[in-house]
Design an enzyme around this catalytic site. Structure first.
Site, PDB file in Angstrom:
ATOM      1  N   HIS A  23       0.847  -1.197   0.000  1.00 46.19           N
ATOM      2  CA  HIS A  23       0.000   0.000   0.000  1.00 46.19           C
ATOM      3  C   HIS A  23       0.882   1.245   0.000  1.00 46.19           C
ATOM      4  O   HIS A  23       1.263   1.763   1.047  1.00 46.19           O
ATOM      5  CB  HIS A  23      -0.912  -0.018   1.233  1.00 46.19           C
ATOM      6  CG  HIS A  23      -2.024   0.975   1.187  1.00 46.19           C
ATOM      7  ND1 HIS A  23      -3.352   0.612   1.274  1.00 46.19           N
ATOM      8  CD2 HIS A  23      -2.034   2.323   1.065  1.00 46.19           C
ATOM      9  CE1 HIS A  23      -4.119   1.698   1.222  1.00 46.19           C
ATOM     10  NE2 HIS A  23      -3.323   2.753   1.097  1.00 46.19           N
ATOM     11  N   HIS A  25       1.011   4.905  -2.281  1.00 43.83           N
ATOM     12  CA  HIS A  25       0.392   5.719  -3.326  1.00 43.83           C
ATOM     13  C   HIS A  25       1.460   6.439  -4.145  1.00 43.83           C
ATOM     14  O   HIS A  25       2.304   7.145  -3.586  1.00 43.83           O
ATOM     15  CB  HIS A  25      -0.548   6.746  -2.705  1.00 43.83           C
ATOM     16  CG  HIS A  25      -1.820   6.161  -2.184  1.00 43.83           C
ATOM     17  ND1 HIS A  25      -2.964   6.075  -2.937  1.00 43.83           N
ATOM     18  CD2 HIS A  25      -2.125   5.618  -0.974  1.00 43.83           C
ATOM     19  CE1 HIS A  25      -3.923   5.516  -2.224  1.00 43.83           C
ATOM     20  NE2 HIS A  25      -3.443   5.225  -1.020  1.00 43.83           N
ATOM     21  N   ASP A  27       1.124   8.994  -6.036  1.00 45.25           N
ATOM     22  CA  ASP A  27       1.013  10.441  -5.895  1.00 45.25           C
ATOM     23  C   ASP A  27       1.265  10.923  -4.477  1.00 45.25           C
ATOM     24  O   ASP A  27       1.149  12.109  -4.187  1.00 45.25           O
ATOM     25  CB  ASP A  27      -0.356  10.933  -6.376  1.00 45.25           C
ATOM     26  CG  ASP A  27      -1.511  10.160  -5.771  1.00 45.25           C
ATOM     27  OD1 ASP A  27      -1.296   9.071  -5.244  1.00 45.25           O
ATOM     28  OD2 ASP A  27      -2.664  10.659  -5.841  1.00 45.25           O
ATOM     29  N   GLY A 189     -10.133   7.326  -1.851  1.00 49.82           N
ATOM     30  CA  GLY A 189     -10.783   8.608  -1.655  1.00 49.82           C
ATOM     31  C   GLY A 189     -11.532   8.689  -0.337  1.00 49.82           C
ATOM     32  O   GLY A 189     -11.423   7.789   0.505  1.00 49.82           O
ATOM     33  N   HIS A 216     -10.001   0.577   0.178  1.00 54.67           N
ATOM     34  CA  HIS A 216      -9.786   1.409   1.361  1.00 54.67           C
ATOM     35  C   HIS A 216     -11.031   1.303   2.244  1.00 54.67           C
ATOM     36  O   HIS A 216     -12.125   1.719   1.827  1.00 54.67           O
ATOM     37  CB  HIS A 216      -9.583   2.872   0.969  1.00 54.67           C
ATOM     38  CG  HIS A 216      -8.211   3.201   0.476  1.00 54.67           C
ATOM     39  ND1 HIS A 216      -7.745   2.782  -0.750  1.00 54.67           N
ATOM     40  CD2 HIS A 216      -7.204   3.918   1.048  1.00 54.67           C
ATOM     41  CE1 HIS A 216      -6.509   3.246  -0.927  1.00 54.67           C
ATOM     42  NE2 HIS A 216      -6.146   3.931   0.148  1.00 54.67           N
ATOM     43  N   GLU A 219     -10.703   2.858   7.812  1.00 59.12           N
ATOM     44  CA  GLU A 219      -9.711   3.867   8.200  1.00 59.12           C
ATOM     45  C   GLU A 219     -10.430   5.066   8.808  1.00 59.12           C
ATOM     46  O   GLU A 219     -10.284   5.368   9.987  1.00 59.12           O
ATOM     47  CB  GLU A 219      -8.883   4.303   6.991  1.00 59.12           C
ATOM     48  CG  GLU A 219      -7.866   5.384   7.305  1.00 59.12           C
ATOM     49  CD  GLU A 219      -7.219   5.971   6.060  1.00 59.12           C
ATOM     50  OE1 GLU A 219      -6.191   6.647   6.211  1.00 59.12           O
ATOM     51  OE2 GLU A 219      -7.744   5.780   4.940  1.00 59.12           O
ATOM     52  N   ASP A 312       1.700   4.057   2.929  1.00 62.55           N
ATOM     53  CA  ASP A 312       0.593   4.869   2.445  1.00 62.55           C
ATOM     54  C   ASP A 312       1.133   5.997   1.568  1.00 62.55           C
ATOM     55  O   ASP A 312       1.116   5.888   0.358  1.00 62.55           O
ATOM     56  CB  ASP A 312      -0.254   5.400   3.609  1.00 62.55           C
ATOM     57  CG  ASP A 312      -1.648   5.820   3.179  1.00 62.55           C
ATOM     58  OD1 ASP A 312      -2.064   5.453   2.060  1.00 62.55           O
ATOM     59  OD2 ASP A 312      -2.337   6.503   3.957  1.00 62.55           O
TER      60      ASP A 312
END
Length: 373
Positions: A23, A25, A27, A189, A216, A219, A312
């Site tokens: 996991h 990202h 970006d 998102g 996701h 969380e 993350d």
């Protein structure tokens, strides 16, 4: 961060350990100097033009205790990721940076729908990232290293393109054995108010085409979110998933050593080995937990859940895979055997054929054996 931050309780440098990262990202892991350079090329306004100050801005902005506020920082990174050249560079640098930290396998996730502002098509964006990952792998191998990396494509749960992204994943899934190929589908998102059930058609299509899914969930929202991910999305993994602890009731230890009663959902997640993609530092920043000491990671590990350790967003959280391991080890007094178990759990859950997962686990075992010498 200092050199001491990477040292485990037994004195081993966590960067020496082979790590499997599920996991991360794309970006959320840019180099600050890269952001500055790319912003200059397209005349994109940044909150800070100095790389060090920009890194601090990301850190401070993300450390808000709110997932929506945390996600707001991505307007900057996504803003400079709108060309094929930028996507190739960022993907290549991500692979090189991960390998330098001891990561031997990474699934880099990102949402192609957010990178079409300067004329790219979805397919062109995915091709650019694949090319960048392949270049990064070649760079690592040229210096005597080894890493494997794949893409997970995310649909944004607050948008309406999940069917299209699922089709894109299915179309590209035959590339999942090629460096940089697409290996799975994710829903990302803002979590609260946007259940996986809203995207049932996309998940049904992935299931019909035998494409693995992670979501996701658990969380910034509770058990309903996890249940929707498991039932509506048929998720094989949960992004974060830490709120599964809400379905666990603790009590005094019984004669047989039992100290917890699991609800039906927690039992299902545990017994089906639905892996939890936990990112401790990020969970602190988004308000998922009040402190590392209060994080349910250790409880879930002791109860036998498939817990994995993740970054993350390395930029926003100012972290690395090694730092996450070191922080957990120093908080919960984990030894190398524990840290190795986290890597084995990640190998088991990787979106790879079983033979490749076994070979990856062998690399993990060899690397930990070397660290024990």
């Amino acid at each position: 961060m200092t050199e001491e931050d990477f040292i485990l309780p037994d004195g081993v440098d966590a960067r020496r350990l082979p790590k499997v990262l599920l996991h991360d990202h794309l970006d959320g892991g840019l180099r600050p100097n890269t952001i500055v350079e790319l912003a200059e090329e397209i005349d994109f306004e940044l909150p800070e033009s100095d790389p060090e100050l920009l890194a601090k801005w990301f850190r401070d902005s993300a450390d808000s205790g709110s997932l929506p506020s945390y996600l707001a920082t991505f307007s900057v990174t996504v803003g400079v990721m709108q060309t094929a050249q930028a996507l190739r560079r960022i993907a290549r640098e991500a692979v090189v940076d991960l390998a330098a930290d001891g990561v031997i396998y990474a699934e880099l996730r990102w949402a192609p729908e957010q990178h079409l502002g300067r004329g790219l098509t979805l397919g062109e964006a995915v091709d650019a990232v694949a090319e960048g990952i392949a270049q990064g792998i070649a760079d690592v191998e040229a210096t005597g290293g080894w890493i494997r990396a794949q893409q997970i494509l995310c649909a944004m749960r607050q948008a309406h393109r999940s069917d299209e992204i699922a089709e894109l994943v299915v179309e590209r899934y035959d590339s999942h054995l090629v460096p940089g190929g697409v290996c799975g589908f994710d829903l990302a998102g803002p979590e609260a108010g946007f259940p996986a059930a809203d995207h049932a058609a996309a998940f049904d299509y992935c299931a019909e085409e035998f494409v693995p899914v992670t979501v996701h969930a658990g969380e910034a929202d509770g058990l309903d979110s996890i249940e929707s991910a498991v039932l509506d999305a048929r998720a094989l993994r949960l992004g974060h998933g830490i709120r599964i602890a809400d379905d666990i009731e603790l009590h005094d230890e019984d004669a047989d050593g039992t100290f917890a009663q699991l609800g039906d959902l927690a039992e299902w997640v545990k017994n089906r080995r639905i892996a939890l993609e936990i990112a401790p530092t990020s969970n602190l920043q988004t308000g998922g937990v009040p402190s590392l000491a209060a994080h349910p990671f250790n409880l879930l590990y002791e109860l036998g859940f498939a817990v994995t350790v993740n970054t993350d967003n390395r930029l926003m959280s100012s972290t690395t895979a090694s730092l996450e391991l070191a922080r957990l080890a120093n908080e919960f007094d984990y030894d190398l055997d524990d840290l190795e178990e986290f890597q084995f759990a990640a190998c088991e859950a990787a979106f790879l054929p079983v033979e490749d997962r076994d070979r990856l686990a062998d690399r993990v075992a060899d690397g930990f054996d070397e660290a024990r010498i």
